[in-house]
Design a protein around this motif. Structure first.
Motif, PDB file in Angstrom:
ATOM      1  N   GLU A  89       0.838  -1.195   0.000  1.00 45.22           N
ATOM      2  CA  GLU A  89       0.000   0.000   0.000  1.00 45.22           C
ATOM      3  C   GLU A  89       0.874   1.246   0.000  1.00 45.22           C
ATOM      4  O   GLU A  89       1.710   1.397   0.892  1.00 45.22           O
ATOM      5  N   PRO A  90       0.741   2.132  -0.964  1.00 48.58           N
ATOM      6  CA  PRO A  90      -0.138   2.009  -2.147  1.00 48.58           C
ATOM      7  C   PRO A  90       0.452   1.058  -3.185  1.00 48.58           C
ATOM      8  O   PRO A  90       1.661   0.824  -3.175  1.00 48.58           O
ATOM      9  N   PRO A  91      -0.375   0.509  -4.097  1.00 49.75           N
ATOM     10  CA  PRO A  91       0.166  -0.416  -5.114  1.00 49.75           C
ATOM     11  C   PRO A  91       1.078   0.264  -6.130  1.00 49.75           C
ATOM     12  O   PRO A  91       1.770  -0.420  -6.873  1.00 49.75           O
ATOM     13  N   GLY A  92       1.061   1.571  -6.190  1.00 54.41           N
ATOM     14  CA  GLY A  92       1.974   2.297  -7.082  1.00 54.41           C
ATOM     15  C   GLY A  92       1.994   3.750  -6.686  1.00 54.41           C
ATOM     16  O   GLY A  92       1.047   4.247  -6.073  1.00 54.41           O
ATOM     17  N   ASN A  93       3.094   4.404  -7.014  1.00 54.76           N
ATOM     18  CA  ASN A  93       3.187   5.829  -6.723  1.00 54.76           C
ATOM     19  C   ASN A  93       2.733   6.598  -7.963  1.00 54.76           C
ATOM     20  O   ASN A  93       3.416   6.569  -8.985  1.00 54.76           O
ATOM     21  N   PRO A  94       1.581   7.277  -7.900  1.00 47.46           N
ATOM     22  CA  PRO A  94       1.066   7.934  -9.115  1.00 47.46           C
ATOM     23  C   PRO A  94       1.970   9.042  -9.642  1.00 47.46           C
ATOM     24  O   PRO A  94       1.877   9.392 -10.820  1.00 47.46           O
ATOM     25  N   VAL A  95       2.856   9.585  -8.802  1.00 42.10           N
ATOM     26  CA  VAL A  95       3.787  10.610  -9.275  1.00 42.10           C
ATOM     27  C   VAL A  95       4.787  10.008 -10.256  1.00 42.10           C
ATOM     28  O   VAL A  95       5.181  10.620 -11.249  1.00 42.10           O
ATOM     29  N   VAL A  96       5.199   8.762  -9.965  1.00 39.76           N
ATOM     30  CA  VAL A  96       6.226   8.107 -10.777  1.00 39.76           C
ATOM     31  C   VAL A  96       5.606   7.228 -11.849  1.00 39.76           C
ATOM     32  O   VAL A  96       6.038   7.215 -12.998  1.00 39.76           O
ATOM     33  N   PHE A  97       4.584   6.493 -11.471  1.00 39.71           N
ATOM     34  CA  PHE A  97       4.054   5.423 -12.320  1.00 39.71           C
ATOM     35  C   PHE A  97       2.786   5.898 -13.014  1.00 39.71           C
ATOM     36  O   PHE A  97       1.726   6.008 -12.386  1.00 39.71           O
ATOM     37  N   GLN A  98       2.910   6.194 -14.289  1.00 38.61           N
ATOM     38  CA  GLN A  98       1.745   6.598 -15.078  1.00 38.61           C
ATOM     39  C   GLN A  98       1.659   5.696 -16.300  1.00 38.61           C
ATOM     40  O   GLN A  98       2.158   6.035 -17.374  1.00 38.61           O
ATOM     41  N   PRO A  99       1.064   4.517 -16.140  1.00 39.95           N
ATOM     42  CA  PRO A  99       0.989   3.603 -17.278  1.00 39.95           C
ATOM     43  C   PRO A  99       0.032   4.132 -18.335  1.00 39.95           C
ATOM     44  O   PRO A  99      -0.941   4.826 -18.001  1.00 39.95           O
ATOM     45  N   PRO A 100       0.281   3.836 -19.597  1.00 37.11           N
ATOM     46  CA  PRO A 100      -0.657   4.270 -20.641  1.00 37.11           C
ATOM     47  C   PRO A 100      -2.000   3.562 -20.510  1.00 37.11           C
ATOM     48  O   PRO A 100      -2.053   2.354 -20.251  1.00 37.11           O
ATOM     49  N   LYS A 101      -3.058   4.346 -20.647  1.00 33.15           N
ATOM     50  CA  LYS A 101      -4.420   3.759 -20.563  1.00 33.15           C
ATOM     51  C   LYS A 101      -4.772   3.141 -21.906  1.00 33.15           C
ATOM     52  O   LYS A 101      -4.636   3.768 -22.951  1.00 33.15           O
ATOM     53  N   ILE A 102      -5.226   1.902 -21.872  1.00 32.12           N
ATOM     54  CA  ILE A 102      -5.611   1.219 -23.111  1.00 32.12           C
ATOM     55  C   ILE A 102      -7.112   1.417 -23.306  1.00 32.12           C
ATOM     56  O   ILE A 102      -7.919   1.010 -22.461  1.00 32.12           O
ATOM     57  N   GLU A 103      -7.475   2.056 -24.419  1.00 34.18           N
ATOM     58  CA  GLU A 103      -8.889   2.292 -24.724  1.00 34.18           C
ATOM     59  C   GLU A 103      -9.454   1.054 -25.396  1.00 34.18           C
ATOM     60  O   GLU A 103      -8.924   0.576 -26.392  1.00 34.18           O
ATOM     61  N   ARG A 104     -10.543   0.539 -24.850  1.00 29.65           N
ATOM     62  CA  ARG A 104     -11.155  -0.638 -25.459  1.00 29.65           C
ATOM     63  C   ARG A 104     -12.582  -0.329 -25.860  1.00 29.65           C
ATOM     64  O   ARG A 104     -13.224   0.491 -25.281  1.00 29.65           O
TER      65      ARG A 104
END
Lengths: 206, 84
Positions: free
Chosen positions: A191-206
């Protein structure tokens, strides 16, 4: 500051035996040729890292042979291997304890994304969830040549960093953080599962 | 006129002071101009093994352990003497 020197003037001066440089070039030249890695290995990638440091591949050719056992003296963290969720807080804490400027190489599929253990319950799905990674090396494990290539990429990155101006290096910007929050053990996951400041994965549009 | 034979000591002291002081001064100037200092709780912590330290370093053992320590010491010491 390097763009303030006219390249043609510089080569002309060099032809006459006069060498000019800028503070930025001198600073980056010194830094890129003495990268001291933090000495730790997590899994089988560490064996490849050891081979890279040994005589056959010889990382000393690039000035990176001084593996430091203390994060206070290290410039580079080579995350070599599988980062388990048990180990992730320690990795982030070690990164926080390193002195600026600091760089991270994520070595191997596990350090990038969890690799073959991505679906497992106890493996972190990439160290870039918590700390900023400069160079990623794919492979399972990557060969020593790949680590040397990543090292050279890091050297060219350091060489291109600016000393002043709007695009100056991260460690010279007082607004950029030097420490990142250390995850804690939650009920099911870190917790947290990721740091949003560092980790911004690309969003896949489906 | 020959120089004072102790002059070289003065020169040596000057060099010995300049060698550490010049890099320190350069580092200080560099920090003032370019590199902002970014301290933090992790960065300034005492231990550097990655694991958070638990409790206080200045703990006291219970006095009854003193007896065990004496017995251990006697045993070791006596054993060492006997072997000789």
């Amino acid at each position: 500051m390097s763009e303030q020197i006219d390249e043609r003037l510089r080569t002309e001066l060099q032809r006459q035996g006069v060498w000019v440089t800028s503070m930025q070039d001198l600073y980056n030249w010194g830094r890129k040729n003495s990268i001291w890695p933090l000495q730790f290995g997590l899994a089988c990638c560490a064996i490849e890292m050891i081979a890279t440091a040994a005589s056959r591949y010889d990382i000393a050719r690039f000035g990176g042979e001084i593996f430091r056992p203390s994060p206070r003296q290290a410039d580079l963290m080579i995350v070599a291997g599988t980062v388990t969720k048990k180990m992730a807080p320690q990795i982030v804490r070690l990164y926080n304890q390193m002195a600026d400027p600091k760089y991270v190489i994520a070595m191997g599929a596990c350090a990038i994304s969890g690799g073959p253990f991505k679906q497992g319950y106890n493996v972190l799905k990439g160290i870039d969830r918590y700390i900023p990674v400069d160079v990623y090396i794919p492979g399972c494990p990557p060969r020593p040549e790949a680590l040397l290539h990543a090292f050279m990429e890091l050297q060219s990155k350091i060489d291109s960093q600016k000393l002043t101006g709007a695009h100056k290096a991260v460690h010279l910007d007082p607004k950029q953080p030097s420490e990142f929050p250390v995850p804690t053990f939650g009920k099911h996951d870190l917790e947290p599962p990721g740091n949003p400041v560092v980790f911004q994965p690309p969003k896949i549009e489906r | 006129m020959t120089p004072n034979p102790y002059l070289f000591i003065v020169i040596f002291v000057g060099v010995a002071l300049a060698f550490p002081l010049i890099p320190l001064a350069l580092a200080w100037i560099w920090r003032r101009i370019f590199q902002p200092s970014k301290p933090g709780p992790d960065k300034t912590s005492t231990y550097e093994c990655g694991v958070e330290s638990i409790g206080d370093a200045q703990i006291q053992f219970h006095s009854q352990y003193y007896l065990y320590a004496i017995i251990l010491l006697l045993k070791r010491f006596a054993g060492g003497l006997k072997r000789k």
